[in-house]
Write a protein that holds these residues in place. Sequence first.
Motif, PDB file in Angstrom:
ATOM      1  N   ARG A 228     -11.432   1.947   7.875  1.00 23.45           N
ATOM      2  CA  ARG A 228     -10.726   1.230   6.807  1.00 23.45           C
ATOM      3  C   ARG A 228      -9.220   1.481   6.861  1.00 23.45           C
ATOM      4  O   ARG A 228      -8.426   0.557   6.685  1.00 23.45           O
ATOM      5  CB  ARG A 228     -11.298   1.669   5.446  1.00 23.45           C
ATOM      6  CG  ARG A 228     -10.660   1.011   4.242  1.00 23.45           C
ATOM      7  CD  ARG A 228     -11.084  -0.457   4.162  1.00 23.45           C
ATOM      8  NE  ARG A 228     -10.481  -1.142   3.022  1.00 23.45           N
ATOM      9  CZ  ARG A 228      -9.230  -1.594   2.983  1.00 23.45           C
ATOM     10  NH1 ARG A 228      -8.433  -1.427   4.026  1.00 23.45           N
ATOM     11  NH2 ARG A 228      -8.778  -2.213   1.928  1.00 23.45           N
ATOM     12  N   ASP A 229      -8.816   2.727   7.178  1.00 20.32           N
ATOM     13  CA  ASP A 229      -7.369   3.043   7.165  1.00 20.32           C
ATOM     14  C   ASP A 229      -6.611   2.351   8.283  1.00 20.32           C
ATOM     15  O   ASP A 229      -5.417   2.135   8.199  1.00 20.32           O
ATOM     16  CB  ASP A 229      -7.083   4.539   7.407  1.00 20.32           C
ATOM     17  CG  ASP A 229      -8.096   5.435   6.792  1.00 20.32           C
ATOM     18  OD1 ASP A 229      -8.818   4.932   5.933  1.00 20.32           O
ATOM     19  OD2 ASP A 229      -8.138   6.624   7.159  1.00 20.32           O
ATOM     20  N   ASN A 230      -7.318   2.024   9.340  1.00 23.54           N
ATOM     21  CA  ASN A 230      -6.645   1.453  10.500  1.00 23.54           C
ATOM     22  C   ASN A 230      -6.803  -0.070  10.567  1.00 23.54           C
ATOM     23  O   ASN A 230      -6.320  -0.722  11.475  1.00 23.54           O
ATOM     24  CB  ASN A 230      -7.237   2.099  11.761  1.00 23.54           C
ATOM     25  CG  ASN A 230      -6.428   1.743  12.978  1.00 23.54           C
ATOM     26  OD1 ASN A 230      -5.220   1.619  12.887  1.00 23.54           O
ATOM     27  ND2 ASN A 230      -7.084   1.533  14.103  1.00 23.54           N
ATOM     28  N   MET A 231      -7.510  -0.604   9.566  1.00 25.75           N
ATOM     29  CA  MET A 231      -7.828  -2.031   9.597  1.00 25.75           C
ATOM     30  C   MET A 231      -6.598  -2.880   9.264  1.00 25.75           C
ATOM     31  O   MET A 231      -5.820  -2.511   8.394  1.00 25.75           O
ATOM     32  CB  MET A 231      -8.889  -2.251   8.524  1.00 25.75           C
ATOM     33  CG  MET A 231      -9.665  -3.480   8.643  1.00 25.75           C
ATOM     34  SD  MET A 231     -10.325  -3.846   7.005  1.00 25.75           S
ATOM     35  CE  MET A 231      -9.098  -5.004   6.444  1.00 25.75           C
ATOM     36  N   HIS A 336     -21.056  -6.281  -0.684  1.00 32.87           N
ATOM     37  CA  HIS A 336     -21.129  -5.367   0.471  1.00 32.87           C
ATOM     38  C   HIS A 336     -20.665  -3.954   0.146  1.00 32.87           C
ATOM     39  O   HIS A 336     -20.993  -3.010   0.855  1.00 32.87           O
ATOM     40  CB  HIS A 336     -20.385  -5.938   1.663  1.00 32.87           C
ATOM     41  CG  HIS A 336     -18.955  -6.306   1.421  1.00 32.87           C
ATOM     42  ND1 HIS A 336     -18.046  -5.436   0.888  1.00 32.87           N
ATOM     43  CD2 HIS A 336     -18.292  -7.470   1.660  1.00 32.87           C
ATOM     44  CE1 HIS A 336     -16.864  -6.039   0.821  1.00 32.87           C
ATOM     45  NE2 HIS A 336     -16.988  -7.281   1.268  1.00 32.87           N
ATOM     46  N   GLY A 337     -19.865  -3.814  -0.900  1.00 34.41           N
ATOM     47  CA  GLY A 337     -19.444  -2.468  -1.326  1.00 34.41           C
ATOM     48  C   GLY A 337     -18.587  -1.728  -0.311  1.00 34.41           C
ATOM     49  O   GLY A 337     -18.506  -0.504  -0.322  1.00 34.41           O
ATOM     50  N   PRO A 341     -16.796   4.342  -2.351  1.00 34.17           N
ATOM     51  CA  PRO A 341     -16.856   5.609  -1.629  1.00 34.17           C
ATOM     52  C   PRO A 341     -18.177   5.819  -0.874  1.00 34.17           C
ATOM     53  O   PRO A 341     -18.181   6.322   0.236  1.00 34.17           O
ATOM     54  CB  PRO A 341     -16.706   6.666  -2.737  1.00 34.17           C
ATOM     55  CG  PRO A 341     -16.253   5.937  -3.958  1.00 34.17           C
ATOM     56  CD  PRO A 341     -16.511   4.478  -3.776  1.00 34.17           C
ATOM     57  N   GLY A 342     -19.305   5.396  -1.464  1.00 37.10           N
ATOM     58  CA  GLY A 342     -20.598   5.689  -0.813  1.00 37.10           C
ATOM     59  C   GLY A 342     -21.009   4.643   0.213  1.00 37.10           C
ATOM     60  O   GLY A 342     -22.156   4.635   0.654  1.00 37.10           O
TER      61      GLY A 342
END
Length: 355
Positions: A228-231, A336-337, A341-342
Amino acid sequence: MTQLDLGIPGIRRDLTRVPSTVGRPGVPGLVDRFGRTARDLRISITEKCSLRCTYCMPAQGLPSIPREDLLTATEIARLVGIGVRDLGVHDVRFTGGEPLMRADLAEIIGLSSAVAGDASISMTTNGIGLDHRIHELVAAGLTRINISLDTVDRDHFARLTRRDRLPAVFAGIQAAKDAGLTPLKINAVLMRDTLAGAADLLGWSLANGVRLRFIEQMPLDADETWARDNMVDAAELLDVLGVRFELTRPHREDVHSPAEEWLVNGGLATVGIIASVTRSFCEACDRTRITAEGTVRSCLFGDDETDLRGLLRDGADDETIANRWRAAMWGKQAGHGMSLPGFTRPVRSMGAIGG
Ligand code: SAM
Ligand code: SF4
């Protein structure tokens, strides 16, 4: 107990489970608990592919699904007929894997279009080999096509797809245009690696009269490298495209489309951005999916699958199959959530689900 190898090593699933329909209203359509109705059917017809896109497939490809486990052309068409006639499906799209890898693709399209009434019959493809088959596919009833292309730089294409096949994709795109399958939509997955070439891809699309749509990369790569951080998100893409193009929002929008459209240089051409991760459109999702092995998948990100192939092969009637399909969709999850966090990614990768 019937179990089915899902084409991913080590994963087997119980397919005898019949989903609950408690609380479901007695309506014919594919409704779910969150007020949505699915009308857009995606059918994966193979796990095989001529490319190995890094955001999708492992380098060695997905393990082969035994031939007898794949739905046949007749079985696919029977499900299309049930979907359109009994369940309110109005768009049918073949995908994979790469649909062109199936030698009987024209038969699949022909048998399906014969029972599809007014529903559209389309296909998402990487375009390789399309130039040799376009006429038989259009004659069989193919009405629309989306071609995936992430870069117009040959070296970059070869690295990204692990195959040096960009000229073949261009030939497929030209053939689709020549056959009148317009407006032709091009799908590009947004990656950090492709960002630098995004403006070139848009420039090429404008010059070639095709409609480009960027899609945020989802955590569905078989190699599980998505982070997610690199997306790259839609906002970052807009900044990059904005250096070369003037992008403005149109006055009117198609509220049913997951793509946010932008007018390019104030003209007639548009570029779309499907922000599947950062601007989830789950609340408006109208998709129902069938995997190549004949299971219903109510959500890209939901591992719950409901088997229809067993019913087809056990001689079940249309109403029984339609009811099982309805039950599967009644259990569709809210979303899709991905930002929660989970969040855990689904077991199947994109090529094994059908994008
Ligand atoms: N082989 C065909 C093709 O590439 O068009 C059809 C199957 S492919 C799985 C369907 C679509 O999913 C393609 O447009 C592809 O770019 C997209 N896709 C694959 N992996 C993805 C990912 N991790 N995130 C977002 N889109 C993805
Ligand atoms: Fe093949 Fe399409 Fe996946 Fe690329 S995105 S590896 S072309 S199935």
